[in-house]
Design a protein around this motif. Sequence first.
Motif, mmCIF file in Angstrom:
data_model
loop_
_atom_site.group_PDB
_atom_site.id
_atom_site.type_symbol
_atom_site.label_atom_id
_atom_site.label_comp_id
_atom_site.label_asym_id
_atom_site.label_seq_id
_atom_site.Cartn_x
_atom_site.Cartn_y
_atom_site.Cartn_z
ATOM 1 N N VAL A 124 -34.848 -18.785 -28.142
ATOM 2 C CA VAL A 124 -33.664 -18.119 -28.679
ATOM 3 C C VAL A 124 -32.469 -19.053 -28.509
ATOM 4 O O VAL A 124 -32.267 -19.627 -27.435
ATOM 5 C CB VAL A 124 -33.393 -16.781 -27.957
ATOM 6 N N ILE A 125 -31.688 -19.212 -29.561
ATOM 7 C CA ILE A 125 -30.443 -19.991 -29.486
ATOM 8 C C ILE A 125 -29.281 -19.050 -29.778
ATOM 9 O O ILE A 125 -29.209 -18.465 -30.865
ATOM 10 C CB ILE A 125 -30.432 -21.160 -30.484
ATOM 11 N N ASP A 126 -28.393 -18.912 -28.824
ATOM 12 C CA ASP A 126 -27.236 -18.026 -28.957
ATOM 13 C C ASP A 126 -26.036 -18.855 -29.395
ATOM 14 O O ASP A 126 -25.469 -19.622 -28.618
ATOM 15 C CB ASP A 126 -26.966 -17.341 -27.617
ATOM 16 N N CYS A 127 -25.642 -18.686 -30.660
ATOM 17 C CA CYS A 127 -24.498 -19.408 -31.228
ATOM 18 C C CYS A 127 -23.317 -18.475 -31.477
ATOM 19 O O CYS A 127 -22.409 -18.816 -32.237
ATOM 20 C CB CYS A 127 -24.895 -20.082 -32.535
ATOM 21 N N THR A 128 -23.308 -17.310 -30.842
ATOM 22 C CA THR A 128 -22.263 -16.319 -31.109
ATOM 23 C C THR A 128 -20.925 -16.690 -30.475
ATOM 24 O O THR A 128 -19.887 -16.198 -30.909
ATOM 25 C CB THR A 128 -22.676 -14.938 -30.588
ATOM 26 N N GLN A 129 -20.960 -17.510 -29.421
ATOM 27 C CA GLN A 129 -19.746 -17.848 -28.672
ATOM 28 C C GLN A 129 -19.049 -16.568 -28.200
ATOM 29 O O GLN A 129 -17.822 -16.466 -28.240
ATOM 30 C CB GLN A 129 -18.817 -18.734 -29.501
ATOM 31 N N HIS A 130 -19.860 -15.631 -27.737
ATOM 32 C CA HIS A 130 -19.376 -14.301 -27.383
ATOM 33 C C HIS A 130 -20.012 -13.898 -26.051
ATOM 34 O O HIS A 130 -21.214 -13.682 -25.974
ATOM 35 C CB HIS A 130 -19.759 -13.316 -28.495
ATOM 36 N N GLN A 131 -19.184 -13.798 -25.017
ATOM 37 C CA GLN A 131 -19.686 -13.565 -23.666
ATOM 38 C C GLN A 131 -20.581 -12.331 -23.527
ATOM 39 O O GLN A 131 -21.667 -12.412 -22.930
ATOM 40 C CB GLN A 131 -18.498 -13.467 -22.698
ATOM 41 N N PRO A 132 -20.197 -11.157 -24.041
ATOM 42 C CA PRO A 132 -21.088 -9.998 -23.911
ATOM 43 C C PRO A 132 -22.462 -10.232 -24.537
ATOM 44 O O PRO A 132 -23.482 -9.805 -23.983
ATOM 45 C CB PRO A 132 -20.319 -8.881 -24.630
ATOM 46 N N THR A 133 -22.502 -10.919 -25.678
ATOM 47 C CA THR A 133 -23.786 -11.209 -26.315
ATOM 48 C C THR A 133 -24.578 -12.209 -25.491
ATOM 49 O O THR A 133 -25.812 -12.095 -25.370
ATOM 50 C CB THR A 133 -23.570 -11.732 -27.742
ATOM 51 N N HIS A 134 -23.905 -13.205 -24.908
ATOM 52 C CA HIS A 134 -24.593 -14.140 -24.006
ATOM 53 C C HIS A 134 -25.314 -13.378 -22.898
ATOM 54 O O HIS A 134 -26.480 -13.651 -22.587
ATOM 55 C CB HIS A 134 -23.596 -15.099 -23.347
ATOM 56 N N LEU A 135 -24.605 -12.437 -22.289
ATOM 57 C CA LEU A 135 -25.168 -11.700 -21.158
ATOM 58 C C LEU A 135 -26.350 -10.834 -21.601
ATOM 59 O O LEU A 135 -27.372 -10.757 -20.911
ATOM 60 C CB LEU A 135 -24.088 -10.845 -20.497
ATOM 61 N N LEU A 136 -26.202 -10.177 -22.741
ATOM 62 C CA LEU A 136 -27.293 -9.360 -23.270
ATOM 63 C C LEU A 136 -28.525 -10.206 -23.541
ATOM 64 O O LEU A 136 -29.645 -9.854 -23.134
ATOM 65 C CB LEU A 136 -26.838 -8.652 -24.544
ATOM 66 N N LEU A 137 -28.353 -11.319 -24.241
ATOM 67 C CA LEU A 137 -29.490 -12.171 -24.571
ATOM 68 C C LEU A 137 -30.095 -12.785 -23.313
ATOM 69 O O LEU A 137 -31.324 -12.943 -23.218
ATOM 70 C CB LEU A 137 -29.073 -13.260 -25.559
ATOM 71 N N ASN A 138 -29.256 -13.140 -22.354
ATOM 72 C CA ASN A 138 -29.772 -13.662 -21.091
ATOM 73 C C ASN A 138 -30.703 -12.647 -20.430
ATOM 74 O O ASN A 138 -31.834 -12.967 -20.048
ATOM 75 C CB ASN A 138 -28.612 -13.987 -20.150
ATOM 76 N N ASP A 139 -30.229 -11.413 -20.304
ATOM 77 C CA ASP A 139 -31.021 -10.393 -19.621
ATOM 78 C C ASP A 139 -32.303 -10.095 -20.384
ATOM 79 O O ASP A 139 -33.369 -9.899 -19.790
ATOM 80 C CB ASP A 139 -30.190 -9.118 -19.462
ATOM 81 N N ALA A 140 -32.220 -10.078 -21.713
ATOM 82 C CA ALA A 140 -33.404 -9.813 -22.531
ATOM 83 C C ALA A 140 -34.410 -10.958 -22.421
ATOM 84 O O ALA A 140 -35.624 -10.730 -22.358
ATOM 85 C CB ALA A 140 -32.998 -9.593 -23.984
ATOM 86 N N CYS A 141 -33.925 -12.197 -22.398
ATOM 87 C CA CYS A 141 -34.834 -13.341 -22.292
ATOM 88 C C CYS A 141 -35.480 -13.406 -20.910
ATOM 89 O O CYS A 141 -36.643 -13.806 -20.787
ATOM 90 C CB CYS A 141 -34.089 -14.634 -22.604
ATOM 91 N N VAL A 142 -34.756 -13.009 -19.881
ATOM 92 C CA VAL A 142 -35.365 -12.921 -18.551
ATOM 93 C C VAL A 142 -36.462 -11.867 -18.562
ATOM 94 O O VAL A 142 -37.572 -12.086 -18.063
ATOM 95 C CB VAL A 142 -34.300 -12.592 -17.482
ATOM 96 N N LYS A 143 -36.181 -10.722 -19.160
ATOM 97 C CA LYS A 143 -37.155 -9.634 -19.213
ATOM 98 C C LYS A 143 -38.398 -10.028 -20.001
ATOM 99 O O LYS A 143 -39.530 -9.684 -19.626
ATOM 100 C CB LYS A 143 -36.519 -8.398 -19.842
ATOM 101 N N HIS A 144 -38.216 -10.773 -21.097
ATOM 102 C CA HIS A 144 -39.333 -11.114 -21.980
ATOM 103 C C HIS A 144 -39.868 -12.526 -21.752
ATOM 104 O O HIS A 144 -40.687 -13.008 -22.545
ATOM 105 C CB HIS A 144 -38.900 -10.956 -23.442
ATOM 106 N N ASP A 145 -39.399 -13.202 -20.690
ATOM 107 C CA ASP A 145 -39.855 -14.558 -20.361
ATOM 108 C C ASP A 145 -39.695 -15.523 -21.531
ATOM 109 O O ASP A 145 -40.608 -16.273 -21.896
ATOM 110 C CB ASP A 145 -41.315 -14.544 -19.899
ATOM 111 N N LEU A 146 -38.498 -15.543 -22.117
ATOM 112 C CA LEU A 146 -38.202 -16.441 -23.229
ATOM 113 C C LEU A 146 -37.133 -17.450 -22.821
ATOM 114 O O LEU A 146 -36.164 -17.104 -22.139
ATOM 115 C CB LEU A 146 -37.700 -15.656 -24.439
ATOM 116 N N PRO A 147 -37.271 -18.703 -23.246
ATOM 117 C CA PRO A 147 -36.205 -19.680 -23.004
ATOM 118 C C PRO A 147 -35.008 -19.384 -23.901
ATOM 119 O O PRO A 147 -35.159 -18.919 -25.038
ATOM 120 C CB PRO A 147 -36.848 -21.017 -23.362
ATOM 121 N N LEU A 148 -33.830 -19.677 -23.383
ATOM 122 C CA LEU A 148 -32.578 -19.366 -24.077
ATOM 123 C C LEU A 148 -31.668 -20.590 -24.040
ATOM 124 O O LEU A 148 -31.487 -21.212 -22.990
ATOM 125 C CB LEU A 148 -31.886 -18.183 -23.394
ATOM 126 N N VAL A 149 -31.097 -20.911 -25.187
ATOM 127 C CA VAL A 149 -30.095 -21.980 -25.280
ATOM 128 C C VAL A 149 -28.783 -21.344 -25.716
ATOM 129 O O VAL A 149 -28.764 -20.537 -26.652
ATOM 130 C CB VAL A 149 -30.518 -23.069 -26.282
#
Length: 270
Positions: A124-149
């Motif tokens: 997953v690559i987060d290009c939103t430049q949006h802190q709340p979305t960063h946090l959401l995607l971080n938590d989801a990627c931790v839960k689903h064992d996915l790498p995040l950029v």
Amino acid sequence: MTLSEKELQHFKYPIAVPGIGIDMQDKLKNARVLVVGAGGLGSPVLQYLSASGVGVIGIADYGVINDEDMHRQPVYQMQDIRKHKAKMAASRLWAVNPYTKHYPMLVQAKPENIALLLPGFDLVIDCTQHQPTHLLLNDACVKHDLPLVIGEVHNWQAWYGGFNILLPDGSRSATYRCALPLTEEYRNFDAGALGATHGATGMHIVLEVIKYLIEVPGGLAGKLYGIDYLHNLTTVHELAVNAEVLENTRTAGILTADEYGLEIVPDVED
């Protein structure tokens, strides 16, 4: 999955690069990447991910194209203004590389749909430049064992890093939440945005993602790159896992939109 004769011709120059060859180009074709945000940073990331031959690219963005953003979103054209970014990005990318499958998703990433967005992707690559979305995607990627950029650009400053990436010993690299104190040092909300800084940062991200996808050691895992374009300085920060932060993230799971500070927008009517 193997490269067709037409693909071998299309990618003849990347294939000729030492260390790439047909096998590595085939790895890219087998890769599935989700890009969240198709704006200033997402535009160059999407353009070069697609042009490099990544096989499947999901494009998640609920916004529309505006005239004042065109200077940093070169994937679009003037006749695309007021149209949906995800749909137009998929169309423009296909026109350059029809061998990649581009899937537009006219949705906002939010707690209610995040479990539906992630399955099937390798990165997953987060290009939103949006802190709340960063946090959401971080938590989801931790839960689903996915790498995040994740990357951000602020005036002349930028940063990007790789999080929750599988390491040779079976553990995973630091999460975005582990790096929050560091990323705050690069946050600058003065007005204005330069197209070139977004483009350059996008290129850095794509190069590191390509190396990750073809399994070049090092690179994104456990690192955060800070860039000062005005003075042409790059700083590489080594990230450490914060065990307490990681355990709290795993225990809490996906939070509510209010807890993330995420403003929910109405679903797009296509």
